[in-house]
Design a protein around this motif. Structure first.
Motif, short mmCIF file in Angstrom:
data_model
loop_
_atom_site.label_atom_id
_atom_site.label_comp_id
_atom_site.label_asym_id
_atom_site.label_seq_id
_atom_site.Cartn_x
_atom_site.Cartn_y
_atom_site.Cartn_z
N GLU A 88 0.84 -1.21 0.00
CA GLU A 88 0.00 0.00 0.00
C GLU A 88 0.88 1.26 0.00
O GLU A 88 0.59 2.23 -0.71
CB GLU A 88 -0.90 0.01 1.24
N LEU A 143 2.28 1.85 -3.46
CA LEU A 143 1.27 2.36 -4.39
C LEU A 143 0.98 3.84 -4.15
O LEU A 143 0.83 4.63 -5.08
CB LEU A 143 -0.02 1.57 -4.25
N ARG A 144 0.89 4.23 -2.89
CA ARG A 144 0.51 5.60 -2.56
C ARG A 144 1.67 6.59 -2.70
O ARG A 144 1.47 7.74 -3.08
CB ARG A 144 -0.05 5.68 -1.14
N SER A 147 -6.79 -6.83 -4.93
CA SER A 147 -6.65 -5.49 -5.49
C SER A 147 -5.20 -5.16 -5.82
O SER A 147 -4.88 -4.59 -6.87
CB SER A 147 -7.22 -4.47 -4.51
N LEU A 148 -4.30 -5.52 -4.92
CA LEU A 148 -2.88 -5.19 -5.10
C LEU A 148 -2.28 -5.93 -6.28
O LEU A 148 -1.40 -5.42 -6.98
CB LEU A 148 -2.10 -5.52 -3.82
N GLN A 160 -3.66 -6.59 -9.09
CA GLN A 160 -3.99 -5.85 -10.31
C GLN A 160 -3.18 -4.56 -10.40
O GLN A 160 -2.70 -4.19 -11.47
CB GLN A 160 -5.49 -5.53 -10.33
N ALA A 161 -3.01 -3.88 -9.28
CA ALA A 161 -2.29 -2.61 -9.29
C ALA A 161 -0.80 -2.79 -9.57
O ALA A 161 -0.16 -1.93 -10.19
CB ALA A 161 -2.47 -1.90 -7.95
N ARG A 210 0.78 -2.37 -13.11
CA ARG A 210 0.83 -1.04 -13.72
C ARG A 210 2.00 -0.20 -13.22
O ARG A 210 2.21 0.91 -13.71
CB ARG A 210 -0.48 -0.30 -13.44
#
Length: 261
Positions: free
Chosen positions: A165, A168-169, A228-229, A231-232, A235
């Protein structure tokens, strides 16, 4: 300085003499660095070392890891400088964590400081998030699937998930401390925050967090975030730039400085 810190530093000095090496950096890894040790947790000591110049002037591949059997709560292992720099250029997350450890047992030639100065160039969000995802999935699948689970393993799933997380952020290497991740990333005052806080308090107090009923709220959070992670992660970008020449130069400089050449 604690008695254990003194013992660790003595063991590192002994390693230098026995192996004919120079230790450039040594730190704590694992639960003590992450901020959730049990009273009987091992000390996970990790180090970077360099051998004399002639050792590298060979046509033969040689062992580039030093490991010592776990004894007296000490787990000590280290990587050769050349191996370390090759892993650094690949944004190896365990190595990046070593460089960010809050517990440092020694540093020579400004090694860690110089690597930290290059870390922004070497850092790959994609490599890091896949490392933490793999860790979270493996621990979740192995320890937290039944009605009764190894409850202390929640930390070993939650920390890598929160590390993902953070990546990602913020697009940066996550901090070592588990509580920093929790405080920054999870909503305060909810059931998840309460359950994690209770587990953390129990672990720090020395409770044996072994087989207990699963915690459905935490399991639901883990399963949702893993999906969810995944998929992220696809990218995310890789490393920002090529630093091979800089690492080559750093290798030569540290090799010479370590042996006062």
């Amino acid at each position: 300085m604690t008695e254990m810190t003194t013992k660790i530093k003595q063991e590192l000095k002994l390693l230098e003499r026995e192996e004919g090496i120079r230790i450039l950096y040594a730190c704590e890894s694992g639960s003590r660095a992450w901020g959730f040790p049990s009273q009987d947790s091992d000390y996970d000591v990790r180090f970077i070392y360099v051998r004399p110049v002639d050792w590298y002037l060979s046509i033969f591949e040689k062992r580039d890891v030093i490991e010592r059997p776990i004894s007296d709560m000490l787990d000590i292992s280290g990587w050769d400088l050349r191996k370390t720099l090759n892993l650094f250029r690949k944004s190896n997350p365990p190595l990046m964590e070593w460089l960010d450890s809050p517990v440092i047992y020694g540093e020579a030639c400004g090694t860690a400081e110089r690597l930290r100065g290059l870390s922004e160039k070497a850092y790959s969000p994609k490599a890091s998030i896949y490392h933490y995802l793999h860790m979270a999935r493996g621990n979740y699948r192995t320890y937290l699937q039944g009605d009764v689970v190894r409850i202390k393993k929640y930390f070993y799933v939650l920390r890598p998930i929160l590390a993902c997380e953070w990546i990602l952020r913020k697009g940066a290497m996550p901090p070592m401390a588990f509580e920093s991740l929790v405080n920054e990333l999870l909503p305060r005052g909810g059931e998840l925050d309460r359950l994690i806080g209770e587990l953390l308090a129990r672990k720090k107090a020395g409770d044996e967090l072994d087989d207990e009923p699963r915690l459905p709220a935490i399991n639901a959070y883990i399963e949702e975030r893993l999906a969810s992670l995944e998929q992220a992660a696809a990218r995310l970008p890789g490393a920002k730039s090529d630093i091979d020449m800089e690492l080559d130069a750093l290798f030569r400089e540290l090799l010479m400085e370590a042996w006062n050449k």
